[in-house]
Design a protein around this motif. Structure first.
Motif, PDB file in Angstrom:
ATOM      1  N   GLY A 328      49.011 -52.132  17.009  1.00 50.13           N
ATOM      2  CA  GLY A 328      50.340 -52.690  17.240  1.00 50.13           C
ATOM      3  C   GLY A 328      50.924 -52.190  18.553  1.00 50.13           C
ATOM      4  N   THR A 329      51.594 -53.066  19.293  1.00 51.39           N
ATOM      5  CA  THR A 329      52.219 -52.705  20.568  1.00 51.39           C
ATOM      6  C   THR A 329      53.602 -53.337  20.663  1.00 51.39           C
ATOM      7  N   TRP A 360      66.631 -50.455  11.636  1.00 49.20           N
ATOM      8  CA  TRP A 360      65.709 -49.520  10.979  1.00 49.20           C
ATOM      9  C   TRP A 360      64.258 -49.961  11.160  1.00 49.20           C
ATOM     10  N   GLU A 361      63.996 -51.238  10.975  1.00 50.15           N
ATOM     11  CA  GLU A 361      62.624 -51.740  11.095  1.00 50.15           C
ATOM     12  C   GLU A 361      62.093 -51.564  12.515  1.00 50.15           C
ATOM     13  N   SER A 365      59.079 -48.805  13.344  1.00 51.62           N
ATOM     14  CA  SER A 365      57.796 -49.320  13.842  1.00 51.62           C
ATOM     15  C   SER A 365      57.439 -48.692  15.189  1.00 51.62           C
ATOM     16  N   ILE A 366      58.450 -48.435  16.023  1.00 56.17           N
ATOM     17  CA  ILE A 366      58.198 -47.764  17.300  1.00 56.17           C
ATOM     18  C   ILE A 366      57.730 -46.333  17.053  1.00 56.17           C
ATOM     19  N   TYR A 367      58.314 -45.671  16.060  1.00 62.50           N
ATOM     20  CA  TYR A 367      57.899 -44.308  15.717  1.00 62.50           C
ATOM     21  C   TYR A 367      56.453 -44.295  15.213  1.00 62.50           C
ATOM     22  N   PHE A 372      53.192 -49.140  24.208  1.00 58.82           N
ATOM     23  CA  PHE A 372      54.131 -49.997  24.911  1.00 58.82           C
ATOM     24  C   PHE A 372      53.430 -50.763  26.030  1.00 58.82           C
ATOM     25  N   ASP A 373      54.006 -51.910  26.381  1.00 57.58           N
ATOM     26  CA  ASP A 373      53.371 -52.797  27.348  1.00 57.58           C
ATOM     27  C   ASP A 373      53.241 -52.171  28.732  1.00 57.58           C
ATOM     28  N   LEU A 374      54.268 -51.481  29.187  1.00 56.02           N
ATOM     29  CA  LEU A 374      54.274 -50.997  30.567  1.00 56.02           C
ATOM     30  C   LEU A 374      54.319 -49.475  30.691  1.00 56.02           C
ATOM     31  N   ALA A 375      54.818 -48.790  29.705  1.00 54.90           N
ATOM     32  CA  ALA A 375      54.975 -47.336  29.794  1.00 54.90           C
ATOM     33  C   ALA A 375      53.615 -46.652  29.614  1.00 54.90           C
TER      34      ALA A 375
END
Length: 432
Positions: A328-329, A360-361, A365-367, A372-375
């Motif tokens: 997942g990204t 919250w979602e 999900s980021i946690y 990430f696309d660019l970082a």
């Protein structure tokens, strides 16, 4: 000034597409970025060897083409990667001019027309026996008797498709309207907004949204990829901002059946909706270029920029298709846009989710999946430049457009839904 002067073979990337530059730069290919901007974030990448200024295609499409042909005439440039929405049109229409100097992997113009024209695409889907929402011209509709979507007929509105456009001009029209049974949209307003006679598609009650990507060689697949879109630019739809790599054999079969039927050649990014009522994968559109979510594709191991390079340089036998499942990204600015859409967007057909639950979602999900696309820690400057643009200059969408190469982005594979009452594995794979 070249950072790798020893590189003898170059690829031309006609945009600020960071993923294409990184993918090929990592493999030692000399990367030449062509952009109308001096400060595009991707140009600051350690994988970008050159930045060449060119006219903006929106200002003059023929001048844009001529500039690319001029760079292609350099003996070191071997191919050009289609990254912008207009590139497929330009490369296929003027293929003879480009192929004096480089090898491109693009369809012939008549095949491209069948894909750009969504009415012809519907006819091709019917011929191939694959599901697609019923598609008609807006001018043919006397009354709306079921939920429908009004959207542009053409992916690229240009002179070969609409007589009122000359060769130097074009439009990427992203407007989409959701219509309920009994609605009477103003025809003059629709024509003015769409700039041509648009299409009407039956609304698909959606269980899930998927992207199928592929690289083809005259009707034969060299590599394919699938992702499930978990969130889009807006809760009402749009391009993917949180996606995960998947493989569904039924989706694979449906997509291959269509691409084989039209004898496809080159890149294809296809949007599918899974019908919540029938379970069918229904085709929405095809884009003949690299896609907005390309970073997530490459993160999963499906390196399409490199695959394209291998095919264009006569090395397709070296392509090793396959990717990791469940990767997942996130596109971070798009995630913020999704959260904000719960406050500002509206649709008569899509239920608004809870704002608290949405926050919250997104955060959880980021946690769980901090990709990430660019970082990127090993190449941080492009992301820093992107954030600077997003905050101080042109805003997040345009800054991201520079980094993905899609300056008219309204989504990964689809149009950006309007607010208010209007809206819209590979051949092998590795288990995670």
């Amino acid at each position: 000034m070249s950072k790798r002067a020893h590189a003898r073979e170059s690829v031309l990337v006609p945009s600020g597409n960071y993923t294409c530059v990184r993918s090929l730069g990592e493999r030692g290919v000399h990367t030449v970025m062509a952009s109308e901007h001096d400060d595009t974030p991707a140009a600051s990448s350690r994988f970008c060897d050159e930045l060449v200024r060119i006219p903006a295609p929106k200002d003059d499409l023929v001048a844009y083409k001529d500039a690319l042909v001029g760079i292609a005439a350099r003996p070191d440039v071997k191919t050009i990667i289609p990254t912008r929405p207009e590139d497929g049109y330009v490369f296929s229409k003027y293929l003879d001019e480009f192929e004096q100097y480089v090898d491109l992997v693009v369809p012939d113009f008549e095949t491209l027309r069948r894909v750009h024209d969504r009415k012809l695409l519907y006819e091709a889907a019917v011929e191939a026996g694959v599901p697609m929402p019923r598609t008609r011209l807006f001018s043919e509709i006397a009354a709306f008797d079921k939920p429908s979507i009004i959207k542009p007929r053409y992916n690229v509105v240009a002179g070969e498709y609409v007589d009122s456009y000359d060769p130097h001009e074009y439009d990427i029209v992203k407007s989409v309207r959701h219509v309920r049974p009994g609605d009477r949209p103003d025809a003059d307003e629709i024509y003015a907004e769409m700039k041509h006679d648009p299409i009407v598609q039956d609304y698909v009650p959606t269980e899930d949204k998927y992207m199928f990507a592929a690289l083809y060689d005259h009707g034969e697949p060299l590599a394919t990829f699938q992702h499930l879109q978990i969130r889009g630019n807006s809760y009402t739809g749009g391009g993917g901002v949180y996606r995960t790599s998947v493989y569904d054999p039924e989706l694979e079969a449906v997509a291959r059946k269509l691409l084989g039927h039209i004898d496809w050649h080159g890149l294809a990014c296809i949007e599918y909706l899974k019908d919540a009522e029938t379970g069918e994968f229904k085709l929405i559109e095809i884009n003949p270029r690299m896609w907005q979510s390309l970073p997530s594709t490459v993160r999963a191991g499906a390196d399409f920029p490199y695959y394209y390079w291998l095919q264009a340089t006569g090395q397709k036998h070296r392509i090793e298709p396959g990717y990791e499942l469940g990767v997942g990204t996130h596109y971070l600015w798009g995630e913020l846009g999704y959260v904000m859409s719960v406050r500002r967007d509206d649709s008569p057909l899509v239920e608004r989710p809870s704002f608290v639950k949405t926050v919250w979602e997104v955060a959880s999900s980021i946690y769980r999946e901090p990709r990430f696309d660019l970082a990127r820690l090993d190449d941080p400057v492009p992301f820093a430049r992107y954030v600077h643009h997003a905050v101080f200059n042109r805003g997040g969408d345009e800054a991201e457009a520079e980094s993905t190469g899609d300056r008219d982005r309204g989504g990964d594979e689809s149009e950006e839904p309007r607010t208010g009452i209007t809206l819209t594995p590979g051949l092998n794979f590795r288990g995670r």
